[in-house]
Enzyme design. Structure first.
Site, mmCIF file in Angstrom:
data_model
loop_
_atom_site.group_PDB
_atom_site.id
_atom_site.type_symbol
_atom_site.label_atom_id
_atom_site.label_comp_id
_atom_site.label_asym_id
_atom_site.label_seq_id
_atom_site.Cartn_x
_atom_site.Cartn_y
_atom_site.Cartn_z
ATOM 1 N N SER A 6 0.624 -1.563 0.131
ATOM 2 C CA SER A 6 0.168 -0.088 -0.077
ATOM 3 C C SER A 6 0.557 0.926 -0.144
ATOM 4 C CB SER A 6 -0.986 -0.318 1.185
ATOM 5 O OG SER A 6 -2.354 -0.918 1.123
ATOM 6 N N SER A 54 -8.154 0.928 -3.517
ATOM 7 C CA SER A 54 -7.955 1.173 -2.374
ATOM 8 C C SER A 54 -6.720 0.966 -1.278
ATOM 9 C CB SER A 54 -9.165 -0.347 -1.692
ATOM 10 O OG SER A 54 -8.311 -1.162 -2.000
ATOM 11 N N SER A 55 -5.488 0.429 -2.470
ATOM 12 C CA SER A 55 -4.112 0.435 -1.731
ATOM 13 C C SER A 55 -3.416 1.584 -1.624
ATOM 14 C CB SER A 55 -3.474 -0.311 -2.733
ATOM 15 O OG SER A 55 -3.836 -1.582 -2.985
ATOM 16 N N CYS A 62 -5.035 -0.324 8.759
ATOM 17 C CA CYS A 62 -4.133 -0.792 7.342
ATOM 18 C C CYS A 62 -2.727 -2.143 8.325
ATOM 19 C CB CYS A 62 -4.278 0.009 6.594
ATOM 20 S SG CYS A 62 -3.343 -0.535 5.165
ATOM 21 N N SER A 99 -11.005 -5.267 -1.152
ATOM 22 C CA SER A 99 -11.423 -4.370 -0.365
ATOM 23 C C SER A 99 -12.016 -2.853 -0.914
ATOM 24 C CB SER A 99 -10.009 -3.477 0.080
ATOM 25 O OG SER A 99 -10.237 -2.716 0.524
ATOM 26 N N MET A 145 -4.247 -7.518 1.929
ATOM 27 C CA MET A 145 -4.131 -6.560 3.078
ATOM 28 C C MET A 145 -3.857 -6.837 4.395
ATOM 29 S SD MET A 145 -6.897 -6.612 1.150
ATOM 30 C CE MET A 145 -8.998 -7.328 1.995
#
Length: 394
Positions: A20, A67-68, A105, A309, A318
């Site tokens: 991420s 989303s990352s 996260c 996600s 994740m």
């Protein structure tokens, strides 16, 4: 000619953590009205990332339109005894004006320790000239402890190295994360299995009855079998993310799981809790080609897992969902454990769209209920840019 105010300049660091990326802030550097939770903080972070963006590109912000990569982190010295820093994480929606503070996260958790050391938030007497510095992190979203073992060279965070993480292009220094007591203890049952069962039948409107394991370790997650929803468990992003009907079915599973776990009271509330729970599907080992083209052999993994996600299939896995996978795999009878072959498992290596990952968890039964004391995984982190981020004053 209208007189528009100049942009704000806010000290910030753009970091990769695991698979991420996010914009990191020290709490003290934020504008005064954004130092406390509320609309001002959310509005600021939305503008930093570039949301809401109806084009879905984040061209006018720091986000990466996935989303990352649509994430913000706020770090401060901790008042919690036995901890160095407080870590607050915001998952920023892409096409709506919404910041989800409901979970952690796990990937960006790996960047918190390096950021804390580099910004003087860890007592210098605890930072070795050469060796590993254990940064004690209080995860403020969910009230849990994370220990980050950060390599240090010549008194500074060591970022470069030969540790390879599938889903990340270049090698870097290995950071070992320990998630202590990672169960959220939410939901109807008040345990890491909110329903009280390791295996349930989940009734999903429009989909049917599915065997499912619902767990809160790492992050609330709903696990189902790939075969039960028409998949083989080796799918990559295009097979899922380009099929609106499939995404709608996966969201229906997520909503049904959230209701069953007691995370929401009505289906409508799911729209305001997009970050949690996650939904994932599992399958026994099978050979496939990862998104990079790398061959993943069935003999090298214990199972395959794919997770969504923020409504899309994740390009890798994740970090918090990895904790859930490790924990569920260690408990006999869960769909994750059964996909891995059953039995007692302190660690598993699973296949994901970008490659493989090894994770471990320590579980035990206490008074008839399963508890997890620790989950462990390795990640890496790196500063990509530091300086100031500029934000219009509107």
């Amino acid at each position: 000619m209208p007189n528009f105010a100049p942009q704000r300049r806010i000290p910030a660091t753009y970091m990769r953590g695991g698979t991420s990326k996010g914009v990191f802030f020290r709490l003290e550097d934020l504008p005064e009205d954004a130092r406390v939770p509320g609309p001002a903080r959310d509005a600021l972070l939305l503008r930093v990332i570039g949301s809401p963006d109806p084009y879905g590109k984040h061209t006018d912000g720091m986000g990466g339109a996935t989303s990352s990569t649509s994430k913000c982190v706020i770090i401060s010295k901790s008042d919690v005894p036995g901890h160095d820093v407080d870590y607050l994480y915001g998952q920023v929606a892409i096409d709506s004006a919404f910041v989800d503070w409901s979970g952690n996260c796990g990937n960006l958790s790996s960047a918190v320790g390096p950021f804390a050391i580099a910004n003087g938030l860890v007592d210098p007497s605890r930072v070795p000239v050469n060796g590993n510095c254990t940064v004690r992190i209080w995860q403020a979203n969910i009230g849990k402890t994370i220990l980050a073992h950060v390599p240090v060279g010549n008194g500074e965070v060591q970022e470069t190295g030969d540790f390879e993480l599938d889903g990340v292009t270049f090698p870097a220094a290995e950071i070992v994360l320990e998630f202590l007591d990672p169960s959220d203890d939410e939901g109807e049952g008040g345990s890491m299995f909110p329903t009280g069962n390791v295996l349930d039948t989940l009734d999903v409107p429009g989909v049917g009855a599915l065997p499912a394991t619902m767990i809160t370790a790492g992050i609330p997650t709903v696990f189902v079998n790939a075969a039960d929803i028409g998949f083989n468990g080796t799918e990559l992003q295009p097979a899922i993310n380009e099929d609106k009907a499939t995404l709608a079915r996966m969201e229906a599973i997520r909503v049904a799981g959230a209701l069953r776990m007691g995370l929401i009271g009505t289906a409508q509330e799911a729209a305001t809790r997009q970050h949690t729970p996650k939904v994932a599907f599992v399958a026994p080992p099978a050979t496939y080609a990862a998104s990079s083209g790398k061959r993943i052999d069935a003999a090298d993994i214990d199972l395959n897992v794919r997770a969504l996600s923020m409504g899309k299939l994740h390009h890798a896995m994740m970090g918090t969902a990895s904790v859930a996978i490790a924990t569920a795999a260690a408990v006999p009878g869960t769909v994750v454990n059964l996909a891995a072959g059953g039995g007692t498992r302190g660690a598993v290596r699973f296949g994901h769209p970008s490659g493989t990952l090894r994770v471990g968890a320590d579980v035990q039964q206490v008074d008839g209920q399963w508890v997890v004391t620790k989950a462990v995984m390795s990640r890496s982190a790196r500063v990509l840019m530091e300086g100031t981020v500029r934000v219009p004053r509107d």
